[in-house]
Design an enzyme around this catalytic site. Structure first.
Site, PDB file in Angstrom:
ATOM      1  N   ALA A  66       0.856  -1.189   0.000  1.00 21.20           N
ATOM      2  CA  ALA A  66       0.000   0.000   0.000  1.00 21.20           C
ATOM      3  C   ALA A  66       0.891   1.238   0.000  1.00 21.20           C
ATOM      4  CB  ALA A  66      -0.883  -0.022   1.242  1.00 21.20           C
ATOM      5  N   GLY A 110       0.638  -5.136   0.790  1.00 20.06           N
ATOM      6  CA  GLY A 110      -0.570  -5.204  -0.036  1.00 20.06           C
ATOM      7  C   GLY A 110      -0.292  -5.770  -1.426  1.00 20.06           C
ATOM      8  N   GLU A 113      -0.535  -9.339  -0.901  1.00 21.73           N
ATOM      9  CA  GLU A 113      -1.945  -9.649  -0.622  1.00 21.73           C
ATOM     10  C   GLU A 113      -2.783  -9.639  -1.901  1.00 21.73           C
ATOM     11  OE1 GLU A 113      -2.019  -6.593   2.639  1.00 21.73           O
ATOM     12  OE2 GLU A 113      -3.120  -8.206   3.644  1.00 21.73           O
ATOM     13  N   GLU A 133       4.451  -5.188   7.096  1.00 14.24           N
ATOM     14  CA  GLU A 133       3.626  -4.167   7.752  1.00 14.24           C
ATOM     15  C   GLU A 133       4.033  -3.919   9.191  1.00 14.24           C
ATOM     16  OE1 GLU A 133       2.506  -6.432   5.627  1.00 14.24           O
ATOM     17  OE2 GLU A 133       0.848  -5.641   4.420  1.00 14.24           O
TER      18      GLU A 133
HETATM   19  N1  CO8 Z   1       4.485   3.404  -0.527  1.00 16.04           N
HETATM   20  C1  CO8 Z   1       4.849   4.595  -1.020  1.00 16.04           C
HETATM   21  N2  CO8 Z   1       6.031   4.825  -1.625  1.00 16.04           N
HETATM   22  C2  CO8 Z   1       6.880   3.795  -1.761  1.00 16.04           C
HETATM   23  C3  CO8 Z   1       6.573   2.509  -1.264  1.00 16.04           C
HETATM   24  C4  CO8 Z   1       5.289   2.327  -0.626  1.00 16.04           C
HETATM   25  N3  CO8 Z   1       4.880   1.121  -0.176  1.00 16.04           N
HETATM   26  N4  CO8 Z   1       7.610   1.698  -1.517  1.00 16.04           N
HETATM   27  C5  CO8 Z   1       8.511   2.435  -2.145  1.00 16.04           C
HETATM   28  N5  CO8 Z   1       8.096   3.708  -2.290  1.00 16.04           N
HETATM   29  C6  CO8 Z   1       8.774   4.855  -2.889  1.00 16.04           C
HETATM   30  C7  CO8 Z   1       9.831   5.432  -1.956  1.00 16.04           C
HETATM   31  O1  CO8 Z   1       9.246   6.312  -1.043  1.00 16.04           O
HETATM   32  C8  CO8 Z   1      10.735   6.108  -2.942  1.00 16.04           C
HETATM   33  O2  CO8 Z   1      10.148   7.336  -3.328  1.00 16.04           O
HETATM   34  P1  CO8 Z   1      11.072   8.646  -3.609  1.00 16.04           P
HETATM   35  O3  CO8 Z   1      11.912   8.257  -4.782  1.00 16.04           O
HETATM   36  O4  CO8 Z   1      10.082   9.709  -3.916  1.00 16.04           O
HETATM   37  O5  CO8 Z   1      11.877   8.840  -2.376  1.00 16.04           O
HETATM   38  C9  CO8 Z   1      10.703   5.201  -4.148  1.00 16.04           C
HETATM   39  O6  CO8 Z   1       9.541   4.400  -4.012  1.00 16.04           O
HETATM   40  C10 CO8 Z   1      11.897   4.286  -4.187  1.00 16.04           C
HETATM   41  O7  CO8 Z   1      11.985   3.644  -2.928  1.00 16.04           O
HETATM   42  P2  CO8 Z   1      13.382   3.494  -2.148  1.00 16.04           P
HETATM   43  O8  CO8 Z   1      14.219   4.693  -2.343  1.00 16.04           O
HETATM   44  O9  CO8 Z   1      13.073   3.067  -0.754  1.00 16.04           O
HETATM   45  O10 CO8 Z   1      14.038   2.296  -3.004  1.00 16.04           O
HETATM   46  P3  CO8 Z   1      14.888   1.060  -2.484  1.00 16.04           P
HETATM   47  O11 CO8 Z   1      15.270   0.317  -3.727  1.00 16.04           O
HETATM   48  O12 CO8 Z   1      15.962   1.471  -1.562  1.00 16.04           O
HETATM   49  O13 CO8 Z   1      13.854   0.144  -1.656  1.00 16.04           O
HETATM   50  C11 CO8 Z   1      11.762  -0.980  -1.202  1.00 16.04           C
HETATM   51  C12 CO8 Z   1      12.690  -0.380  -2.264  1.00 16.04           C
HETATM   52  C13 CO8 Z   1      12.428  -2.219  -0.594  1.00 16.04           C
HETATM   53  C14 CO8 Z   1      10.495  -1.371  -1.916  1.00 16.04           C
HETATM   54  C15 CO8 Z   1      11.501   0.054  -0.084  1.00 16.04           C
HETATM   55  O14 CO8 Z   1      11.060   1.245  -0.695  1.00 16.04           O
HETATM   56  C16 CO8 Z   1      10.456  -0.384   0.893  1.00 16.04           C
HETATM   57  O15 CO8 Z   1      10.772  -1.101   1.837  1.00 16.04           O
HETATM   58  N6  CO8 Z   1       9.207   0.069   0.703  1.00 16.04           N
HETATM   59  C17 CO8 Z   1       8.124  -0.162   1.651  1.00 16.04           C
HETATM   60  C18 CO8 Z   1       7.618  -1.585   1.582  1.00 16.04           C
HETATM   61  C19 CO8 Z   1       6.534  -1.775   2.611  1.00 16.04           C
HETATM   62  O16 CO8 Z   1       6.716  -1.560   3.784  1.00 16.04           O
HETATM   63  N7  CO8 Z   1       5.367  -2.229   2.140  1.00 16.04           N
HETATM   64  C20 CO8 Z   1       4.227  -2.448   2.988  1.00 16.04           C
HETATM   65  C21 CO8 Z   1       3.357  -1.243   2.990  1.00 16.04           C
HETATM   66  S1  CO8 Z   1       2.027  -1.388   4.140  1.00 16.04           S
HETATM   67  C22 CO8 Z   1       0.874  -2.329   3.339  1.00 16.04           C
HETATM   68  O17 CO8 Z   1       1.074  -2.767   2.248  1.00 16.04           O
HETATM   69  C23 CO8 Z   1      -0.413  -2.562   4.075  1.00 16.04           C
HETATM   70  C24 CO8 Z   1      -1.439  -3.153   3.149  1.00 16.04           C
HETATM   71  C25 CO8 Z   1      -2.772  -3.049   3.824  1.00 16.04           C
HETATM   72  C26 CO8 Z   1      -3.868  -2.968   2.762  1.00 16.04           C
HETATM   73  C27 CO8 Z   1      -5.143  -2.663   3.414  1.00 16.04           C
HETATM   74  C28 CO8 Z   1      -6.253  -2.420   2.427  1.00 16.04           C
HETATM   75  C29 CO8 Z   1      -7.477  -3.220   2.695  1.00 16.04           C
END
Ligand code: CO8
Length: 253
Positions: A66, A110, A113, A133
């Site tokens: 998400a 997500g 999921e 999460e």
């Molecule tokens: N949301 C928003 N932005 C994101 C997300 C995300 N999940 N993941 C990555 N980005 C963005 C970063 O903010 C960054 O943006 P910017 O360039 O503007 O700074 C860009 O993508 C690149 O990310 P990174 O610089 O962090 O790149 P890396 O290669 O170092 O890392 C990762 C990539 C591993 C994907 C890292 O970004 C990461 O860990 N992201 C978060 C992953 C995460 O925690 N996901 C779970 C989110 S919570 C969730 O999914 C709950 C679902 C519930 C659903 C409920 C509905 C019913």
């Protein structure tokens, strides 16, 4: 219809493809994407020419979960409203035609999921599945805790949900979370071939089979067997069953 966060393709006759397309955010699932996903699925469900659907992302990411920028700082009530407005979650869970999910790179939170709600999951070598999460102080909220526990078993599910432990493609295959691990260069072609095979099969039988397997996961054996029998009997009244059985006996196609 033009989408901001999805690319829609028809890579083979009978096959629709939805490509998540927010490359700068690793395809993070924001509200726009989840609403557009709902529309795309509804459109494919209503289109008789489409008989199977592929959902995929990019080489680097299926989806990084998400959109954290949208979730940060919101209240429980606001999250509830966001979930209810995100029609994509409902659309994927009620979609009647077969879905193939092709995951390359990351399927996190997500994103995993969403993949878990597709019928058949294919992983590219090196693909990574995780429910991180807990790192954000929450839990998976789109079915992740329930589906992952049913697929991988309690101990690994606990590690994944409580400790964010990732599962790589090979382990996902061993655990039955995906049905194939494929070279990244070939995954899309293989997904299209599989979706085409599904599209070419007797549609009532395919849909009934999908509904029965989903039932098996969600109910007792007793109820599942009743559901299966109730799904099996009407298929004998379809043209497909008559034609295909006669063709078998006549040794024709
Ligand atoms: N949301 C928003 N932005 C994101 C997300 C995300 N999940 N993941 C990555 N980005 C963005 C970063 O903010 C960054 O943006 P910017 O360039 O503007 O700074 C860009 O993508 C690149 O990310 P990174 O610089 O962090 O790149 P890396 O290669 O170092 O890392 C990762 C990539 C591993 C994907 C890292 O970004 C990461 O860990 N992201 C978060 C992953 C995460 O925690 N996901 C779970 C989110 S919570 C969730 O999914 C709950 C679902 C519930 C659903 C409920 C509905 C019913």
């Amino acid at each position: 219809m033009k989408y901001d966060t999805l690319l829609i393709e028809k890579p083979a006759e009978g096959v629709g493809l939805i490509r998540l397309n927010r490359p700068r955010q690793y395809n993070a699932l924001n509200s726009t994407l989840l609403i557009e996903l709902g529309k795309a699925l509804e459109t494919f469900d209503a289109d008789d020419a489409i008989r199977s659907v592929i959902i995929t992302g990019s080489d680097k990411a299926f989806a990084a979960g998400a959109d954290i920028a949208e979730m940060a700082g919101i209240s429980g009530q606001e999250m509830l409203e966001m979930v209810e407005a995100s029609t994509g979650w409902r659309a994927i869970s009620t979609f009647s035609k077969p879905t193939v999910c092709a995951v390359s790179g990351m399927a996190l939170g997500g994103g995993f999921e969403l993949a878990l709600q597709c019928d058949i999951l294919l992983a590219a070598t090196g693909a990574k599945f995780a429910l991180p999460e807990v790192n954000l102080g929450v839990i998976p909220g789109a079915g992740g805790t329930q589906r992952v526990a049913r697929i991988v078993g309690k101990s690994l599910a606990m590690e994944m949900v409580m400790n964010g432990r990732p599962m790589l493609a090979e382990e996902a295959l061993q655990r039955g979370a995906v049905s194939r691990v494929i070279d990244p260069a070939d995954i899309e072609a293989e997904a299209i071939q599989l979706a085409k095979e599904l599209a070419d099969r007797a549609p009532h039988a395919v849909r009934a089979g999908k509904a029965c397997v989903n039932k098996a996961i969600n109910t007792t054996l007793e109820e599942g067997l009743v559901f299966e029998r109730d799904s099996f009997i009407p298929l004998f009244d379809t043209e497909d069953a008559k034609t295909l059985m006669t063709a078998f006996l006549n040794k024709s196609k």
